[in-house]
Design a protein around this motif. Structure first.
Motif, mmCIF file in Angstrom:
data_model
loop_
_atom_site.group_PDB
_atom_site.id
_atom_site.type_symbol
_atom_site.label_atom_id
_atom_site.label_comp_id
_atom_site.label_asym_id
_atom_site.label_seq_id
_atom_site.Cartn_x
_atom_site.Cartn_y
_atom_site.Cartn_z
ATOM 1 N N THR A 147 41.892 5.253 22.493
ATOM 2 C CA THR A 147 41.855 5.892 21.175
ATOM 3 C C THR A 147 43.268 6.082 20.616
ATOM 4 O OG1 THR A 147 39.798 7.014 21.762
ATOM 5 C CG2 THR A 147 41.022 7.920 19.907
ATOM 6 N N ALA A 148 44.193 6.507 21.470
ATOM 7 C CA ALA A 148 45.587 6.669 21.031
ATOM 8 C C ALA A 148 46.150 5.338 20.548
ATOM 9 C CB ALA A 148 46.437 7.246 22.161
ATOM 10 N N CYS A 149 45.812 4.256 21.223
ATOM 11 C CA CYS A 149 46.271 2.921 20.809
ATOM 12 C C CYS A 149 45.661 2.513 19.470
ATOM 13 C CB CYS A 149 45.941 1.880 21.869
ATOM 14 S SG CYS A 149 46.929 2.046 23.367
ATOM 15 N N GLU A 150 44.400 2.843 19.267
ATOM 16 C CA GLU A 150 43.759 2.542 17.983
ATOM 17 C C GLU A 150 44.476 3.294 16.862
ATOM 18 O OE1 GLU A 150 40.848 0.344 17.222
ATOM 19 O OE2 GLU A 150 41.947 -0.323 19.006
ATOM 20 N N ASP A 151 44.808 4.552 17.090
ATOM 21 C CA ASP A 151 45.554 5.340 16.104
ATOM 22 C C ASP A 151 46.942 4.744 15.879
ATOM 23 O OD1 ASP A 151 43.381 7.056 16.005
ATOM 24 O OD2 ASP A 151 44.307 8.594 17.262
ATOM 25 N N PHE A 152 47.588 4.343 16.971
ATOM 26 C CA PHE A 152 48.933 3.764 16.908
ATOM 27 C C PHE A 152 48.952 2.517 16.023
ATOM 28 C CE2 PHE A 152 52.038 0.725 18.599
ATOM 29 C CZ PHE A 152 53.214 1.449 18.453
ATOM 30 N N LYS A 153 47.954 1.656 16.155
ATOM 31 C CA LYS A 153 47.911 0.405 15.398
ATOM 32 C C LYS A 153 47.806 0.636 13.893
ATOM 33 C CE LYS A 153 44.671 -1.484 18.097
ATOM 34 N NZ LYS A 153 43.705 -2.475 18.613
ATOM 35 N N MET A 154 47.356 1.804 13.486
ATOM 36 C CA MET A 154 47.196 2.115 12.065
ATOM 37 C C MET A 154 48.491 2.612 11.416
ATOM 38 S SD MET A 154 44.274 1.175 11.791
ATOM 39 C CE MET A 154 42.748 1.599 11.048
ATOM 40 N N LEU A 155 49.478 2.961 12.220
ATOM 41 C CA LEU A 155 50.715 3.517 11.682
ATOM 42 C C LEU A 155 51.541 2.436 10.995
ATOM 43 C CD1 LEU A 155 51.704 5.794 14.695
ATOM 44 C CD2 LEU A 155 50.642 6.503 12.545
ATOM 45 N N THR A 156 52.083 2.767 9.836
ATOM 46 C CA THR A 156 52.905 1.806 9.093
ATOM 47 C C THR A 156 54.383 2.180 9.105
ATOM 48 O OG1 THR A 156 52.403 2.985 7.046
ATOM 49 C CG2 THR A 156 51.020 1.092 7.582
ATOM 50 N N SER A 157 54.687 3.442 9.263
ATOM 51 C CA SER A 157 56.068 3.906 9.285
ATOM 52 C C SER A 157 56.706 3.611 10.638
ATOM 53 C CB SER A 157 56.092 5.417 9.015
ATOM 54 O OG SER A 157 57.282 6.006 9.480
ATOM 55 N N ARG A 158 57.907 3.031 10.623
ATOM 56 C CA ARG A 158 58.619 2.736 11.879
ATOM 57 C C ARG A 158 58.894 4.015 12.652
ATOM 58 N NH1 ARG A 158 63.509 -1.226 10.628
ATOM 59 N NH2 ARG A 158 63.946 -0.635 12.770
ATOM 60 N N LYS A 159 59.264 5.069 11.940
ATOM 61 C CA LYS A 159 59.571 6.347 12.576
ATOM 62 C C LYS A 159 58.325 6.941 13.232
ATOM 63 C CE LYS A 159 61.689 10.817 11.677
ATOM 64 N NZ LYS A 159 62.321 11.692 10.681
ATOM 65 N N ALA A 160 57.209 6.911 12.527
ATOM 66 C CA ALA A 160 55.949 7.425 13.078
ATOM 67 C C ALA A 160 55.505 6.600 14.280
ATOM 68 C CB ALA A 160 54.862 7.438 12.013
ATOM 69 N N ARG A 161 55.684 5.272 14.170
ATOM 70 C CA ARG A 161 55.298 4.381 15.273
ATOM 71 C C ARG A 161 56.160 4.650 16.503
ATOM 72 N NH1 ARG A 161 54.358 -0.167 12.357
ATOM 73 N NH2 ARG A 161 56.486 -0.905 12.551
ATOM 74 N N ALA A 162 57.466 4.851 16.309
ATOM 75 C CA ALA A 162 58.364 5.130 17.436
ATOM 76 C C ALA A 162 57.998 6.454 18.111
ATOM 77 C CB ALA A 162 59.816 5.164 16.956
ATOM 78 N N SER A 163 57.681 7.445 17.308
ATOM 79 C CA SER A 163 57.306 8.753 17.849
ATOM 80 C C SER A 163 55.987 8.667 18.624
ATOM 81 C CB SER A 163 57.184 9.770 16.713
ATOM 82 O OG SER A 163 56.739 11.001 17.194
ATOM 83 N N LYS A 164 55.000 8.011 18.038
ATOM 84 C CA LYS A 164 53.689 7.870 18.689
ATOM 85 C C LYS A 164 53.816 7.017 19.955
ATOM 86 C CE LYS A 164 49.083 8.116 18.651
ATOM 87 N NZ LYS A 164 48.344 9.352 18.828
ATOM 88 N N ALA A 165 54.617 5.965 19.914
ATOM 89 C CA ALA A 165 54.812 5.114 21.093
ATOM 90 C C ALA A 165 55.407 5.929 22.235
ATOM 91 C CB ALA A 165 55.714 3.933 20.758
#
Length: 162
Positions: A65-83
């Motif tokens: 589920t976390a990966c599904e949410d991660f794939k929806m992120l468009t912001s580089r900053k948000a993606r880095a934080s979630k990763a």
């Protein structure tokens, strides 16, 4: 609430389903479709998550589920934080909800943490999906919980036809 009632059902040995106590229970169609594929079961249900918790492998669905949410992120900053959060929670050695990954996949994720792409966790997500599909999903379909949900669905259909 719905979640606590499902947990109650997991602990119940009664042959008579107590599902009439559950508000917002899944429809008969939804319950029947769950037997078709893991994808149908993963599509918006908490029942499988509760089952996995009872099987002591809840981390798999939570990672997926976390990966599904991660794939929806468009912001580089948000993606880095979630990763980083996904890595800390599921990937790193001794993580609170460490998932079962081989060293190659784990190392690929570590290499991509500095500049994560939407596909950074894809190999790990495919691996965990496969584990759920081949192990947890068949156990769910044969579980007392699913049998009780099917029985309740049959009763609901029968009741609605009357």
């Amino acid at each position: 609430n719905w979640r606590s009632r499902i947990v109650f059902l997991l602990k119940t040995n009664s042959s008579k389903p107590m599902l009439h106590l559950i508000g917002n229970r899944p429809s008969a169609d939804a319950v029947n479709q769950w037997a078709e594929s893991l994808d149908k079961l993963l599509n918006g249900t908490t029942v499988f998550s509760i089952f996995l918790k009872s099987e002591f492998c809840k981390e798999n669905i939570e990672f997926w589920t976390a990966c599904e949410d991660f794939k929806m992120l468009t912001s580089r900053k948000a993606r880095a934080s979630k990763a980083s959060n996904i890595y800390e929670e599921f990937i790193k050695s001794e993580a609170p909800q460490e998932i079962n990954l081989d060293l190659h996949i784990r190392n690929d994720i570590i290499e991509n943490l500095q500049e994560p792409a939407t596909t950074s966790f894809l190999a790990a997500q495919v691996k965990i999906y496969s584990l759920m599909e081949n192990n947890s999903y068949p156990r769910f379909i044969h579980s007392n919980l699913y049998k009780k949900l099917c029985a309740a669905a049959r009763q609901e259909v029968k009741y609605n036809k009357s």
